[in-house]
Each structure stands twice: as C-alpha cells, then as structure tokens.
Design an enzyme around this catalytic site. Sequence first.
Site, mmCIF file in Angstrom:
data_model
loop_
_atom_site.group_PDB
_atom_site.id
_atom_site.type_symbol
_atom_site.label_atom_id
_atom_site.label_comp_id
_atom_site.label_asym_id
_atom_site.label_seq_id
_atom_site.Cartn_x
_atom_site.Cartn_y
_atom_site.Cartn_z
ATOM 1 N N CYS B 10 -3.786 2.535 -7.378
ATOM 2 C CA CYS B 10 -2.206 2.200 -7.491
ATOM 3 C C CYS B 10 -1.305 1.584 -6.207
ATOM 4 O O CYS B 10 -2.867 0.491 -5.549
ATOM 5 C CB CYS B 10 -2.546 3.785 -6.716
ATOM 6 S SG CYS B 10 -2.818 4.400 -5.054
ATOM 7 N N CYS B 13 -3.222 1.412 -2.627
ATOM 8 C CA CYS B 13 -4.834 0.710 -3.087
ATOM 9 C C CYS B 13 -4.695 -0.343 -1.974
ATOM 10 O O CYS B 13 -4.601 -1.051 -1.415
ATOM 11 C CB CYS B 13 -5.317 1.087 -3.707
ATOM 12 S SG CYS B 13 -5.390 2.888 -4.217
#
Lengths: 317, 77
Positions: B10, B13
């Site tokens: 995501c 991240c």
Amino acid sequence: MWQRTVDWLTYGLLNLNKNSLFGGAVNFFIYDVIKIIFLLFVVVFGIAIIRSFLSPEKIKAILTNKNKYVGNVLAALFGIVTPFCSCSAVPLFIGFVESGIPLGVTFSFLIASPVINEIALGLLWSYFGLKIALIYVISGLTIAVFVGVIIDKLGLESWVEEFVYQIKVGKSANEAAQITFRARSKDAWAYTFGLVKKILPYIALGIGIGAFIHGYAPEDLLVRVAAKTNPFTVPAAVLIGVPLYSNAAGIIPIVTALISKGVPMGTALAFMMAVTALSLPEMIILRKVLKKPLLATFFGIVTIAIIFTGYLFNALI
Amino acid sequence: MEIKILGPGCKNCKKFEANAVEAIGKLGIDAEVEKIIDIVEIMSYGIFSTPALVVDGEVKVSGRVPSIDEIMGLLRS
C-alpha cells in the site's frame, strides 16, 4: 460569532453585495471552510488519541473469548476508531479469525470500520450539529452489530479462503507498550494534520460545488426528483453511492447543499454511508480472504441495511 | 544487519520503505533491506497491521510509518 466574522469579510472587506447570488455563495463558502476545518481537527484528533490506546493487538486480546453478542457490540465500537485500509484490513481479519474470534464478531468490526468514518463524522457535525452526527454513529453501529449477528447465524465459515485457517500467527510483538501522553498527542497531531491536509482539496471542491448549488440550483427541481414520498430515492441514492469512494470527503458538502434544497435527511445519510462503507477498492482488499459468495453476501446485507436505515431516518426526521 | 519491511504494497508501505532506505543511507551502515509482501509470511511475525519493520528477526514498528530519524534511532540501538 463565526457567521458575523465571515459576513464582515465577504460584505465588508470584499465589498460584495449582500443580496446577490454571488455574494451569498462566497459567504457560504468561506463560512463552511472555517467551520469544517476546525471540527475536522477536533474529531480526527480525538479519534487518533483514542486509537493510540487501542492497538490492534489489544483489540484482539479484548475480543478473544467474549460472549458473542457482547463481542459484536465491542467489535463495532472498536471499528469506529480503526480506519479501513489495505494495510490493516487483511492482517486484522486473519489475526481475528486465527485467534478464534467468531466470524460474525469479525464482520461487525469489518463493517463498522468503514461505515463510521471519522471524516464523515466531522463533516456531519459541522453541517448538521452533534445530534445528527451521533445518530449517524448509532445507526452505523446498529448496522455493524446486526449484520455481524446475521453472518454468524448463517454459518459462512467455509466461505473464508482456506489459507486463512492454516496461517499460524507468530507470537505477538509487544511494541511500544509504554508511551507518554505527550508522545501520543504528537503522533495524533501529525496524523490529524496529514489527513486534513490530504482531504482539504476535496473538501474545498465539494464546498465550491455546494456553494454553487446553494446559490443557483432551482429549489423545486430537486424537491420534485427526490421527494420523501418517492420510494425509489433511497435505493437509487445507495446504488449511486456505492461506486463513489475516493471522493467521500468532497461528496458530503454536496450532500449538504442537496439537503438544504429539500432532499430528505435519510436519503442523504444513506447516500453518504454507501459512499463511505461500500466500494470497489474495499471489495478487492477483502477478496484476498473471502470467497466470492461471502463477499457478495457481505455487500448485499450491508447495502440492504443502509437502505433500511435511509427509510428509517426519512420516517423519523 | 538484516532489515525487513512487511506490507502488502500500500501507499504507507512504499513511504516506509523510502524512509528506511534513506535512514540506512544516512547512517552509512551495511544492511540489506528485504520487502515482504506475502501475507502468510507477514502474519508469521505476529503483527496485525502493516507496514512493519523487522530488524534481525525482531519487530520494531508496526501499523504506522515512522520518520527517518526514528528509524535511524531504531537501527542504532
């Protein structure tokens, strides 16, 4: 107090005509921007502080071995403070299932998390007051508990992807057990500031469109289209709302303007819940752990519950 | 030093990874950064929200994106 300041700004400083459509629209815009930003900060910061006390690990520990119905209610409450994103939804789902938390309780959490959205809460508060904001929270909680109980009764455990049951979650890491309130506030503030900054363009756009509708759209047109007596408006609003997701923050000011033009409150709330609670990105995230029939059941029941809430509100308010 | 960043990919991240790489660069340490995107493997570390930072097998941060300075502090200790 704010209204007077804004009046002075638009009609005094900018020297706009108080009775002109344009003057009214500018006044509406400035007043809304100030009020919304302030209340968004209050709500988002408050929720971020509560969240800092409730790590996912702690929530899991509290929900494990709880009575089913108590579990549903608690899970829904925890869902309020937890944002739904690809970073947390799947690991949380697996962690819950693995530790033996019933599927229905897990779903109560999964529903409340996106249904009760902190941004929507802040915006509702700024537009309609605390009472409507609380009604939004309570109806969201009711949907989450109710759908969780139904999913539990249906016994859909076999529709969860098999790998979920095979995962062995490692021993919980106990990161940052003791942090000072100062550190919490600092983190919460950084989060709030980042979030509000991110959604600000959408809000400004939404308010802009809202101000335009407020000033220009013919009143009777919308009232005719979306009257309370028309039984199809609630499902229609929900169906339109489902594919809209990314602009949730910007959509609410538009909804407000619609309400001010006569669209019933229940229809508007159902629309907003559909926007925030059901979306394609969410479906893609959950597809990783849920088989298609369960995913479809989940979306179906939540949609029906939102439509029902819309009718209920229209009947009550 | 073995550094792992856990996350399904995501936005957070990616930001985490960028911060970690920068922190390692600033410290000038010899470390290998590995990205773990497989959910089964992520779960084996006992975390419930991503992104997370694992240093030499120990979970240091989970569920948020720390600043470059914070990561530097974590890697030093």
